[in-house]
Scaffold this active site. Structure first.
Site, PDB file in Angstrom:
ATOM      1  N   LYS A   1       0.827  -1.213   0.000  1.00  0.00           N
ATOM      2  CA  LYS A   1       0.000   0.000   0.000  1.00  0.00           C
ATOM      3  C   LYS A   1       0.858   1.258   0.000  1.00  0.00           C
ATOM      4  CE  LYS A   1      -2.121  -1.018   3.900  1.00  0.00           C
ATOM      5  NZ  LYS A   1      -1.658  -2.358   4.287  1.00  0.00           N
TER       6      LYS A   1
ATOM      7  N   ARG B   1      -9.250   0.623   9.322  1.00  0.00           N
ATOM      8  CA  ARG B   1      -8.839  -0.761   9.560  1.00  0.00           C
ATOM      9  C   ARG B   1      -9.862  -1.522  10.397  1.00  0.00           C
ATOM     10  NH1 ARG B   1      -3.106   0.037   9.085  1.00  0.00           N
ATOM     11  NH2 ARG B   1      -1.819  -1.769   9.472  1.00  0.00           N
TER      12      ARG B   1
ATOM     13  N   ARG C   1      11.600  -6.619   4.956  1.00  0.00           N
ATOM     14  CA  ARG C   1      11.316  -5.200   4.745  1.00  0.00           C
ATOM     15  C   ARG C   1      12.120  -4.289   5.660  1.00  0.00           C
ATOM     16  NH1 ARG C   1       5.316  -2.676   4.908  1.00  0.00           N
ATOM     17  NH2 ARG C   1       5.395  -3.162   7.126  1.00  0.00           N
TER      18      ARG C   1
ATOM     19  N   ARG D   1      11.438  -2.235  11.173  1.00  0.00           N
ATOM     20  CA  ARG D   1      10.452  -1.871  12.180  1.00  0.00           C
ATOM     21  C   ARG D   1      10.293  -2.993  13.198  1.00  0.00           C
ATOM     22  NH1 ARG D   1       5.470  -0.096   8.471  1.00  0.00           N
ATOM     23  NH2 ARG D   1       4.477  -1.401  10.033  1.00  0.00           N
TER      24      ARG D   1
ATOM     25  N   ARG E   1       0.009  -9.481  13.372  1.00  0.00           N
ATOM     26  CA  ARG E   1      -0.597  -8.480  12.494  1.00  0.00           C
ATOM     27  C   ARG E   1      -1.474  -9.128  11.439  1.00  0.00           C
ATOM     28  NH1 ARG E   1       4.500  -5.882  10.559  1.00  0.00           N
ATOM     29  NH2 ARG E   1       3.268  -4.546   9.211  1.00  0.00           N
TER      30      ARG E   1
HETATM   31  P1  ADP Z   1       1.313  -2.177   7.880  1.00  0.00           P
HETATM   32  O1  ADP Z   1       0.326  -1.704   6.851  1.00  0.00           O
HETATM   33  O2  ADP Z   1       2.603  -2.559   7.306  1.00  0.00           O
HETATM   34  O3  ADP Z   1       0.759  -3.186   8.820  1.00  0.00           O
HETATM   35  P2  ADP Z   1       1.184   0.426   9.182  1.00  0.00           P
HETATM   36  O4  ADP Z   1       2.391   1.253   9.056  1.00  0.00           O
HETATM   37  O5  ADP Z   1      -0.013   0.789   8.399  1.00  0.00           O
HETATM   38  O6  ADP Z   1       1.664  -1.039   8.885  1.00  0.00           O
HETATM   39  O7  ADP Z   1       0.725   0.337  10.726  1.00  0.00           O
HETATM   40  C1  ADP Z   1       1.617  -0.014  11.758  1.00  0.00           C
HETATM   41  C2  ADP Z   1       0.880  -0.156  13.068  1.00  0.00           C
HETATM   42  O8  ADP Z   1       0.253   1.097  13.426  1.00  0.00           O
HETATM   43  C3  ADP Z   1      -0.273  -1.157  13.071  1.00  0.00           C
HETATM   44  O9  ADP Z   1       0.170  -2.486  13.295  1.00  0.00           O
HETATM   45  C4  ADP Z   1      -1.149  -0.614  14.205  1.00  0.00           C
HETATM   46  O10 ADP Z   1      -0.634  -0.945  15.474  1.00  0.00           O
HETATM   47  C5  ADP Z   1      -1.013   0.884  14.036  1.00  0.00           C
HETATM   48  N1  ADP Z   1      -2.072   1.395  13.134  1.00  0.00           N
HETATM   49  C6  ADP Z   1      -1.904   1.972  11.913  1.00  0.00           C
HETATM   50  N2  ADP Z   1      -3.085   2.309  11.357  1.00  0.00           N
HETATM   51  C7  ADP Z   1      -4.034   1.924  12.239  1.00  0.00           C
HETATM   52  C8  ADP Z   1      -5.462   1.965  12.258  1.00  0.00           C
HETATM   53  N3  ADP Z   1      -6.164   2.500  11.226  1.00  0.00           N
HETATM   54  N4  ADP Z   1      -6.109   1.469  13.338  1.00  0.00           N
HETATM   55  C9  ADP Z   1      -5.444   0.959  14.379  1.00  0.00           C
HETATM   56  N5  ADP Z   1      -4.106   0.869  14.434  1.00  0.00           N
HETATM   57  C10 ADP Z   1      -3.400   1.336  13.381  1.00  0.00           C
END
Ligand code: ADP
Ligand code: ZN
Length: 222
Positions: free
Chosen positions: A17, A92, A131, A168, A179
């Site tokens: 994404k 999400r 990654r 990360r 996740r």
């Molecule tokens: P990825 O898409 O690689 O899982 P992100 O960078 O989008 O990672 O998100 C990293 C972390 O930030 C998630 O695992 C969560 O803990 C938090 N996070 C990000 N966006 C949201 C969301 N919309 N709702 C809840 N937690 C979120």
């Protein structure tokens, strides 16, 4: 175009994404809003929100809706009403999707499209393990372990900006599995929410970055 596109990029962790959002931002000249990046900025700056969010993020679980909705919608609503945007990582949960819909109703216009980048689980596991992300510009980079000790095969420097690359905490194996489970149980239901509203476009997500970008553009009618 007088009114910018309002998009959501949807998909599991590791679907690409962020990479696709970056390409679309450059091509469509619209803002990229990544909830993960917003949170990581707060964590680095040790703001009260960052201190609350860090523990959830490191474990690979979702940050609670009340915190997430506030920071994501604040960003969306700070744009001019005509300005387009790409949301990446938000919504999400169904609750977040509902909150976004209600916020956009005050702006007369809903989302234009939700693009679902579909990638099978075994591919996700492989990608997330390799990654690395730039500390400065957040660009994702993939590494294949070079040495027998599993260390990366090249210098940890970003070719876009020269920043330092790091892995990360939530890309470590313990958190990755969590996740993906969280994605399946809490985030997948958002697909139905958008399917019911006829906003969903499916894009197979295993191919080159360029090919996937072409599919995304086509899904957007561009
Ligand atoms: P990825 O898409 O690689 O899982 P992100 O960078 O989008 O990672 O998100 C990293 C972390 O930030 C998630 O695992 C969560 O803990 C938090 N996070 C990000 N966006 C949201 C969301 N919309 N709702 C809840 N937690 C979120
Ligand atoms: Zn960089």
């Amino acid at each position: 175009m007088t009114q910018g596109l309002r998009l959501v990029l949807f998909g599991p962790p590791g679907a690409g994404k962020g990479t696709q959002a970056q390409l679309l931002t450059e091509r469509l000249k619209i803002s990229h809003i990544s909830s993960g990046d917003l949170f990581r900025h707060h964590v680095q700056a040790e703001t009260p929100l960052g201190l609350k969010a860090a523990d959830y993020m490191n474990r690979g679980v979702l940050v609670p809706d009340e915190l997430t909705i506030d920071i994501a919608l604040e960003k969306v609503m700070s744009l001019n009403a005509e300005e387009g945007f790409i949301l990446d990582g938000f919504p999400r949960t169904r609750f977040q999707a509902k909150a976004l819909e209600e916020a956009l109703q005050t702006r007369a216009r809903n989302l234009d499209k939700v693009v679902y980048i579909d990638v099978p689980e075994d591919e996700l596991l492989r990608r997330l393990a390799g990654r690395f992300v730039c500390r400065q510009c957040q660009a994702p980079h993939s590494m294949t372990p070079g040495g027998t000790d599993g260390s990366p095969d090249r210098e940890l420097i970003c070719e876009r900006c020269g920043g330092e690359l790091y892995q990360r905490t939530d890309d470590r194996p313990e958190a990755v599995q969590t996740r993906i489970e969280v994605y399946k149980s809490e985030t997948m239901p958002v697909l139905d929410f958008y399917r019911e509203r006829a906003l969903l476009a499916d894009v197979p997500g295993v191919d080159t970055v360029e090919q996937i970008n072409k599919r995304v553009m086509k899904a957007l009618g561009l």
